[in-house]
Scaffold this motif. Structure first.
Motif, PDB file in Angstrom:
ATOM      1  N   LEU A   7     -21.417 -20.762  19.269  1.00  0.00           N
ATOM      2  CA  LEU A   7     -20.170 -20.122  19.652  1.00  0.00           C
ATOM      3  C   LEU A   7     -20.288 -18.602  19.546  1.00  0.00           C
ATOM      4  CD1 LEU A   7     -17.386 -21.131  20.594  1.00  0.00           C
ATOM      5  CD2 LEU A   7     -16.613 -20.899  18.224  1.00  0.00           C
ATOM      6  N   ASN A   8     -20.905 -18.130  18.484  1.00  0.00           N
ATOM      7  CA  ASN A   8     -21.088 -16.686  18.316  1.00  0.00           C
ATOM      8  C   ASN A   8     -22.004 -16.108  19.392  1.00  0.00           C
ATOM      9  OD1 ASN A   8     -19.436 -16.540  16.073  1.00  0.00           O
ATOM     10  ND2 ASN A   8     -21.106 -16.906  14.627  1.00  0.00           N
ATOM     11  N   ALA A   9     -22.963 -16.928  19.839  1.00  0.00           N
ATOM     12  CA  ALA A   9     -23.853 -16.468  20.900  1.00  0.00           C
ATOM     13  C   ALA A   9     -23.112 -16.342  22.228  1.00  0.00           C
ATOM     14  CB  ALA A   9     -25.031 -17.428  21.045  1.00  0.00           C
ATOM     15  N   LEU A  10     -22.118 -17.208  22.444  1.00  0.00           N
ATOM     16  CA  LEU A  10     -21.321 -17.142  23.669  1.00  0.00           C
ATOM     17  C   LEU A  10     -20.393 -15.934  23.675  1.00  0.00           C
ATOM     18  CD1 LEU A  10     -20.036 -20.711  24.645  1.00  0.00           C
ATOM     19  CD2 LEU A  10     -21.618 -19.257  25.909  1.00  0.00           C
ATOM     20  N   TYR A  11     -19.858 -15.620  22.501  1.00  0.00           N
ATOM     21  CA  TYR A  11     -18.898 -14.518  22.382  1.00  0.00           C
ATOM     22  C   TYR A  11     -19.411 -13.500  21.355  1.00  0.00           C
ATOM     23  CZ  TYR A  11     -15.833 -18.028  24.545  1.00  0.00           C
ATOM     24  OH  TYR A  11     -15.293 -18.988  25.370  1.00  0.00           O
ATOM     25  N   PRO A  12     -20.512 -12.813  21.663  1.00  0.00           N
ATOM     26  CA  PRO A  12     -21.114 -11.908  20.680  1.00  0.00           C
ATOM     27  C   PRO A  12     -20.218 -10.707  20.378  1.00  0.00           C
ATOM     28  CG  PRO A  12     -22.174 -11.650  22.813  1.00  0.00           C
ATOM     29  CD  PRO A  12     -21.240 -12.814  22.938  1.00  0.00           C
ATOM     30  N   LYS A  13     -19.852 -10.593  19.106  1.00  0.00           N
ATOM     31  CA  LYS A  13     -19.074  -9.451  18.614  1.00  0.00           C
ATOM     32  C   LYS A  13     -17.817  -9.214  19.448  1.00  0.00           C
ATOM     33  CE  LYS A  13     -23.175  -7.132  16.792  1.00  0.00           C
ATOM     34  NZ  LYS A  13     -24.022  -5.910  16.819  1.00  0.00           N
ATOM     35  N   GLN A  14     -17.285 -10.284  20.009  1.00  0.00           N
ATOM     36  CA  GLN A  14     -16.128 -10.158  20.897  1.00  0.00           C
ATOM     37  C   GLN A  14     -14.872 -10.573  20.141  1.00  0.00           C
ATOM     38  OE1 GLN A  14     -16.804 -11.947  24.666  1.00  0.00           O
ATOM     39  NE2 GLN A  14     -14.754 -11.579  25.448  1.00  0.00           N
ATOM     40  N   THR A  15     -13.960  -9.650  19.956  1.00  0.00           N
ATOM     41  CA  THR A  15     -12.736  -9.945  19.221  1.00  0.00           C
ATOM     42  C   THR A  15     -11.552 -10.163  20.156  1.00  0.00           C
ATOM     43  OG1 THR A  15     -12.313  -7.573  18.987  1.00  0.00           O
ATOM     44  CG2 THR A  15     -13.463  -8.677  17.180  1.00  0.00           C
ATOM     45  N   THR A  16     -11.641  -9.678  21.382  1.00  0.00           N
ATOM     46  CA  THR A  16     -10.556  -9.831  22.344  1.00  0.00           C
ATOM     47  C   THR A  16     -11.033 -10.654  23.531  1.00  0.00           C
ATOM     48  OG1 THR A  16      -9.630  -7.689  21.735  1.00  0.00           O
ATOM     49  CG2 THR A  16      -8.883  -8.647  23.800  1.00  0.00           C
ATOM     50  N   LEU A  17     -10.278 -11.692  23.855  1.00  0.00           N
ATOM     51  CA  LEU A  17     -10.618 -12.573  24.973  1.00  0.00           C
ATOM     52  C   LEU A  17      -9.632 -12.348  26.111  1.00  0.00           C
ATOM     53  CD1 LEU A  17     -11.164 -15.863  22.922  1.00  0.00           C
ATOM     54  CD2 LEU A  17     -12.903 -14.223  23.653  1.00  0.00           C
ATOM     55  N   PRO A  18     -10.092 -12.485  27.363  1.00  0.00           N
ATOM     56  CA  PRO A  18      -9.185 -12.284  28.502  1.00  0.00           C
ATOM     57  C   PRO A  18      -8.082 -13.330  28.527  1.00  0.00           C
ATOM     58  CG  PRO A  18     -11.284 -13.213  29.230  1.00  0.00           C
ATOM     59  CD  PRO A  18     -11.466 -12.835  27.794  1.00  0.00           C
ATOM     60  N   LYS A  19      -6.885 -12.921  28.924  1.00  0.00           N
ATOM     61  CA  LYS A  19      -5.727 -13.826  28.965  1.00  0.00           C
ATOM     62  C   LYS A  19      -5.376 -14.169  30.408  1.00  0.00           C
ATOM     63  CE  LYS A  19      -2.404 -13.324  26.055  1.00  0.00           C
ATOM     64  NZ  LYS A  19      -1.283 -12.884  25.202  1.00  0.00           N
ATOM     65  N   MET A  20      -4.924 -15.410  30.604  1.00  0.00           N
ATOM     66  CA  MET A  20      -4.414 -15.823  31.906  1.00  0.00           C
ATOM     67  C   MET A  20      -2.892 -15.860  31.921  1.00  0.00           C
ATOM     68  SD  MET A  20      -7.032 -18.839  33.153  1.00  0.00           S
ATOM     69  CE  MET A  20      -6.261 -18.876  34.778  1.00  0.00           C
ATOM     70  N   THR A  21      -2.300 -16.123  30.751  1.00  0.00           N
ATOM     71  CA  THR A  21      -0.841 -16.126  30.614  1.00  0.00           C
ATOM     72  C   THR A  21      -0.489 -15.489  29.267  1.00  0.00           C
ATOM     73  OG1 THR A  21      -0.573 -18.215  29.418  1.00  0.00           O
ATOM     74  CG2 THR A  21      -0.801 -18.353  31.822  1.00  0.00           C
TER      75      THR A  21
END
Length: 258
Positions: free
Chosen positions: A153-167
């Motif tokens: 999971l960390n490899a998919l989202y490396p050092k990423q704290t904000t994820l894109p929103k759709m709604t």
């Protein structure tokens, strides 16, 4: 349907014992199936001669599965097509609930829909096979993400704290996503509550292949006007059953209860 042949049925009964025990003695087969000792020895001898069973090296009268079953299984595996099986089971589930049913696979941080059957209701969600959406915004996507290890999971989202929103309801932080994934693992169901579309809720369950790996997710999507706690419960049961049926068609066998 033709008459069952007793000897063939007994031989298959013996082979199916090995689904739970990788090694069995002749005495154990006699005990488990309550068959005459002579009959069991004859059947074991025949299955061994045909390479469906082999004698365990150094352990006379103890048996394990032989190469012929692997060869047959390999031929069967080559015939399986996830998209075809997904469409078939999705149609069955849709017929049971009247709602839109999807099957999706994960590719990186996205999910791709490989099967879809539309709702029979006038008000329905608009979707398409081949559509790609962020996994963290969908029920099937979160279900598939829940099967990953912390490292993956960390490899998919490396050092990423904000994820894109759709709604407005989409998960936007990795920490919140991880919390929700832990909840999904615990209950075996994933929910999308207006996270990918403002007007749609859905419930999803995981689909596993013959190796036990989660390879897809099956979901039921419902307009918010038809979603309530009772519907949530009923559809949760239907999607769990549908995912289990699709998993079984891919060769998955849940661990036997001891």
């Amino acid at each position: 349907m033709g008459r069952a042949v007793p000897a063939a049925s007994r031989a298959l009964d013996i082979l199916e014992l090995f689904l739970d025990d990788p090694v069995l003695s002749a005495a154990e087969v006699v005990s488990k199936l309550a068959l005459p000792r002579t009959t069991v020895h004859e059947l074991l001898g025949t299955l061994t001669d045909r390479s469906y069973l082999v004698v365990v090296p150094g352990q006379p009268l103890r048996y394990q599965l032989g190469v012929r079953l692997f060869q047959l299984g390999s031929v069967f595996a080559q015939q399986l097509d996830l998209a075809r099986e997904a469409q078939r089971v999705a149609a069955e589930v849709a017929a049971e609930c009247g709602e839109t049913v999807h099957v999706a696979v994960r590719e990186g941080t996205d999910v791709i829909y490989i099967a879809r059957v539309e709702s029979t209701h006038p008000v329905r969600m608009v979707s398409a096979v081949g559509r790609r959406l962020p996994a963290h915004c969908t029920g099937v996507g979160k279900m598939l993400l829940s099967a990953l290890s912390e490292q993956a999971l960390n490899a998919l989202y490396p050092k990423q704290t904000t994820l894109p929103k759709m709604t407005h309801a989409s998960i936007s932080s990795l920490s919140r996503l991880k919390t929700q994934l832990a909840e999904i693992r615990a209950r075996g169901l994933s929910y999308d509550e207006a996270e990918s579309s403002e007007d749609v809720h859905c419930v999803a369950a995981g689909v596993r292949d013959h190796t036990g790996e989660m390879v897809a997710g099956l979901s039921i999507s419902v307009p918010i006007t038809r979603w309530d706690e009772d519907r949530r419960r009923v559809l949760g049961e239907l999607v769990t059953d549908g995912a289990a049926r699709l998993s079984a068609s891919l060769g998955y066998r849940a661990a036997a209860t001891r």
